[in-house]
Scaffold this active site. Structure first.
Site, PDB file in Angstrom:
ATOM      1  NE  ARG A   1      -2.495  -0.039   3.553  1.00  0.00           N
ATOM      2  CZ  ARG A   1      -2.207  -0.795   4.603  1.00  0.00           C
ATOM      3  NH1 ARG A   1      -2.429  -2.092   4.570  1.00  0.00           N
ATOM      4  NH2 ARG A   1      -1.701  -0.278   5.701  1.00  0.00           N
TER       5      ARG A   1
ATOM      6  CE1 TYR B   1       2.354  -7.435  -4.312  1.00  0.00           C
ATOM      7  CE2 TYR B   1       1.322  -6.292  -2.496  1.00  0.00           C
ATOM      8  CZ  TYR B   1       2.035  -7.367  -2.980  1.00  0.00           C
ATOM      9  OH  TYR B   1       2.434  -8.358  -2.121  1.00  0.00           O
ATOM     10  N   GLY B   2      -2.139  -5.476  -4.741  1.00  0.00           N
ATOM     11  CA  GLY B   2      -2.934  -5.552  -3.518  1.00  0.00           C
ATOM     12  C   GLY B   2      -4.088  -4.575  -3.457  1.00  0.00           C
TER      13      GLY B   2
ATOM     14  CE  LYS C   1      -6.689  -4.135   4.085  1.00  0.00           C
ATOM     15  NZ  LYS C   1      -7.099  -4.895   5.272  1.00  0.00           N
TER      16      LYS C   1
ATOM     17  CG  HIS D   1      -8.635  -3.568   9.510  1.00  0.00           C
ATOM     18  ND1 HIS D   1      -7.394  -3.253  10.025  1.00  0.00           N
ATOM     19  CD2 HIS D   1      -8.406  -4.505   8.558  1.00  0.00           C
ATOM     20  CE1 HIS D   1      -6.466  -3.959   9.413  1.00  0.00           C
ATOM     21  NE2 HIS D   1      -7.052  -4.721   8.532  1.00  0.00           N
TER      22      HIS D   1
ATOM     23  CB  SER E   1       0.051  -4.655  10.430  1.00  0.00           C
ATOM     24  OG  SER E   1       0.858  -3.577  10.884  1.00  0.00           O
TER      25      SER E   1
ATOM     26  CB  CYS F   1      -1.386  -7.664  16.445  1.00  0.00           C
ATOM     27  SG  CYS F   1      -0.554  -6.118  16.892  1.00  0.00           S
TER      28      CYS F   1
ATOM     29  CG  ASP G   1      -8.371  -7.840   6.270  1.00  0.00           C
ATOM     30  OD1 ASP G   1      -7.715  -7.437   7.239  1.00  0.00           O
ATOM     31  OD2 ASP G   1      -8.358  -7.259   5.166  1.00  0.00           O
TER      32      ASP G   1
ATOM     33  CG  ASN H   1       2.974  -6.437   1.945  1.00  0.00           C
ATOM     34  OD1 ASN H   1       2.279  -6.857   2.866  1.00  0.00           O
ATOM     35  ND2 ASN H   1       2.462  -5.701   0.956  1.00  0.00           N
ATOM     36  CB  ALA H   2       5.531 -12.373  -0.164  1.00  0.00           C
ATOM     37  NE  ARG H   3      -0.137  -8.668   1.881  1.00  0.00           N
ATOM     38  CZ  ARG H   3      -0.925  -8.158   2.820  1.00  0.00           C
ATOM     39  NH1 ARG H   3      -2.050  -8.788   3.147  1.00  0.00           N
ATOM     40  NH2 ARG H   3      -0.611  -7.047   3.437  1.00  0.00           N
TER      41      ARG H   3
ATOM     42  NE  ARG I   1       4.137  -7.262  17.439  1.00  0.00           N
ATOM     43  CZ  ARG I   1       4.708  -8.469  17.475  1.00  0.00           C
ATOM     44  NH1 ARG I   1       5.714  -8.680  18.309  1.00  0.00           N
ATOM     45  NH2 ARG I   1       4.287  -9.425  16.693  1.00  0.00           N
TER      46      ARG I   1
ATOM     47  CG  ASN J   1      -3.415 -16.225  21.705  1.00  0.00           C
ATOM     48  OD1 ASN J   1      -2.677 -16.108  22.677  1.00  0.00           O
ATOM     49  ND2 ASN J   1      -3.075 -15.766  20.506  1.00  0.00           N
TER      50      ASN J   1
END
Length: 626
Positions: free
Chosen positions: A86, A226-227, A235, A255, A277, A279, A304, A394-396, A427, A523
């Site tokens: 992004r 991209y993305g 988004k 989100h 992100s 987390c 997401d 950031n590979a997806r 975090r 968790n």
């Protein structure tokens, strides 16, 4: 796939007969006249179409077909090194009134922006095919769903959108003759002159714009392939534009992941959770309980984004507007997220991961040893001794949600699922306890609004610095953040049975810098308490921040976790928290003109609670047993 090549002059007359909307035909004709593509193709979302486009991308060098025995019907793409994530500094909210965009967004006057975009898009698709993508965010025809149409000159975008959305010509039936839809215009910004050879990943390395017009309900994106810059249903529509629609219509576009928790008696509770992100958001959405917690199950609605609307019974109902996962590959493994690894075995598009000699994919953090040699995300030879990573950070992967072995049976219920609890979490190595429940809805919204997360090596800013990310929506907000807080408070006033709100922190460290909580599958132990608490089944201790669990109310089966260590995880240090509240003020000062008055009261109550408590609060002290 049969090409339907059209000229500019007859685009309205030659549109497929199932396109009954005159506004759609007129808009497409306008975009053809502006972008000047060589041909126009109306996508129908069929499997035949998808297969043909993937084959076209293989021939053009954009896709590499992976080993069909190891990764059936899957492909690898490598982006241009300038186009990997992004671009928040080139993302704009162009509301008519600058103050409606708010200080946390980039703003430009809509007329000025349209002048810029009209110049950039003039002839931007020369030498290329214009694809017209009909898609639904959410189950087709659901009252919580919304239709969009994306125009693009990228077949990569088409194939990814088919996975990520409900892409089908039946969307035109939903739109009908005069129904609403969100127009989305995208171009890679790389027109081809006659005879010019194309490249595997066309983009504009120098000029990028991702622009949202809230009043127009439209999206324009230029220069990136991209993305979220190019898959405009994600988004751009599902959060930035949908947040504005939700504000106007009385619902929430968030989100958030959505999961279902089923107890041994078969009772299911749905939880929505927001995390910045890095987390563990996807890991939490696909959580597998420890084997000792026999009978407890977690299922996934979405990983997401959540669209959440009040129901007639006074509860909130949520859908996952997406149909696929666009997940970060590095760090994903059978150890961290076995359900994700099962989901991405077949029918997947990988972007910017490494290619192994046997035609498989690899990334840092994947199971097993690194391959002796591979082709990295830039297309270069790579070995474990190389100075650069094999996969981009950031590979997806783009994968159908239906392939998730933990997919919830109600994930496509057009009415959504009832949300019983909201969970926020960042975090934080200190300050924030493992888990607590907000005293009430207003306190809970304040908790989410002041959520922060410490920077990681992959994030912008200084390592360890706290980045405020209200409700995990900072990069995705379509209007003024202060008005957004008020909208959340208003939603709480509209419903009679609001979800309970919790805060978690899996990342607290001890004096030696080690994580105190094991995380991942464990968790579930905290999630179980959250669910039981939301259903009124377990007691709690009243702390300065909210309600906390007793040690004995956590399911410790199979985990040796001393009570003293648990108390360390839950401790509240007054001085640290007073510093934390001062940091809240840094955010509030930016939003002061539209900050809800309730937040001032919540801030003072929190300070009062801290001063009335011991300097270092721990569970079990007199006066705090509830």
């Amino acid at each position: 796939m049969v090409q339907q090549e059209l000229t500019v002059q007859d685009v309205e007359l030659s549109s497929p007969e199932y396109v009954r909307s005159e506004p759609v035909r007129e808009w497409v004709a306008e975009m053809v006249a502006l972008c000047k593509p060589d041909s126009v193709y109306w996508c129908d979302g069929s499997q035949e179409e998808y297969d043909s486009l993937c084959e076209l991308l293989v021939k053009s060098g954009t896709y590499t077909r992976l080993n069909p025995e190891l990764r059936p019907n899957s492909f690898l793409a490598r982006s241009d090194p300038s186009d990997v994530a992004r671009v928040e500094d080139r993302t704009f909210i162009c509301s008519v009134n600058k103050y409606d965009a708010g200080p946390t967004n980039n703003w430009m006057n809509p007329r000025e922006m349209h002048d810029i975009l009209d110049g950039l898009f003039d002839g931007c698709m020369r030498g290329r095919t214009m694809y017209i993508i009909p898609f639904s965010m959410g189950p087709l025809g659901s009252h919580i769903s919304y239709a969009g149409i994306e125009i693009t000159d990228s077949a990569y975008v088409v194939t990814n959108m088919r996975i990520m959305t409900r892409m089908t010509k039946e969307v035109y039936d939903v739109i009908g003759e005069n129904g609403d839809f969100v127009p989305c215009v995208h171009s890679v910004g790389a027109p081809l002159e006659p005879g010019q050879e194309d490249v595997p990943w066309p983009c504009n390395p120098d000029t990028k714009y991702i622009v949202h017009f809230p009043e127009e309900r439209s999206i324009w994106s230029y220069g990136s392939g991209y993305g979220g810059n190019a898959l405009l249903g994600k988004k751009c529509l599902a959060l930035r534009i949908a947040s504005v629609i939700g504000h106007d219509e009385g619902w929430l576009a968030e989100h958030m992941l959505i999961l279902g928790v089923e107890d041994p008696e078969g009772n299911k509770t749905y939880v929505a959770a927001a995390f910045p992100s890095a987390c563990g958001k996807t890991n939490f959405a696909m959580l597998i309980p420890p084997k000792e917690m026999e009978g407890w199950k977690v299922t996934t609605i979405g990983d997401d984004i959540a669209w959440i609307k009040p129901g007639p019974d006074g509860r909130l109902y949520a859908i996952n507007p997406e149909a696929g996962y666009f997940g970060v590959a590095p760090g994903t493994s059978a150890a961290t997220n076995p359900n994700a690894m099962a989901t991405i075995r077949e029918n997947v598009i990988y972007t910017n991961v490494a290619l192994t000699p046997d035609g498989d994919v690899w990334w840092e953090g994947m199971d097993g040893n690194a391959p002796a040699t591979a082709i990295d995300w830039r297309g270069n030879e790579w070995t474990p001794c190389s100075d650069t990573p094999a996969a981009h950070p950031n590979a997806r992967f783009t994968a159908p949600a239906a392939q998730n072995p933990a997919i919830d049976s109600e994930w496509e219920n057009p009415d959504g699922v009832p949300v019983k609890a909201f969970v926020f979490g960042g975090r934080r190595s200190t300050v924030v306890p493992l888990v607590y429940q907000a005293f009430n809805w207003t306190f809970g919204v304040y908790t989410g609004a002041t959520m922060g997360s410490e920077m990681t090596a992959a994030a912008f800013g200084n390592l360890g610095q706290v980045r405020r990310d209200p409700l995990a929506m900072l990069p995705f907000m379509g209007y003024h953040m202060g008005s957004y807080f008020t909208h959340w408070l208003d939603i709480g006033r509209q419903i009679t049975d609001p979800p309970r709100i919790f805060n978690v922190n899996w990342f607290r460290r001890d004096e030696n810098g080690r994580f105190i909580w094991p995380g991942f599958g464990d968790n579930m132990r905290i999630l179980k308490w959250i669910v039981q608490r939301a259903n009124g089944q377990v007691r709690a201790i009243e702390s300065p921040l909210g309600y906390m669990p007793h040690y004995e109310d956590i399911d410790w089966r199979g985990l040796d976790f001393p009570e003293d260590t648990f108390h360390d995880l839950m401790a509240v240090d007054r001085n640290l928290w007073l510093q934390e509240i001062r940091l809240h003020d840094e955010l509030f000062m930016k939003l002061w003109d539209r900050l809800p008055t309730e937040f001032h009261a919540m801030r003072m109550l929190l300070i009062s609670n801290l001063w009335r408590s011991p300097e270092h609060w721990e569970m079990g002290l007199d006066g705090y047993n509830a």
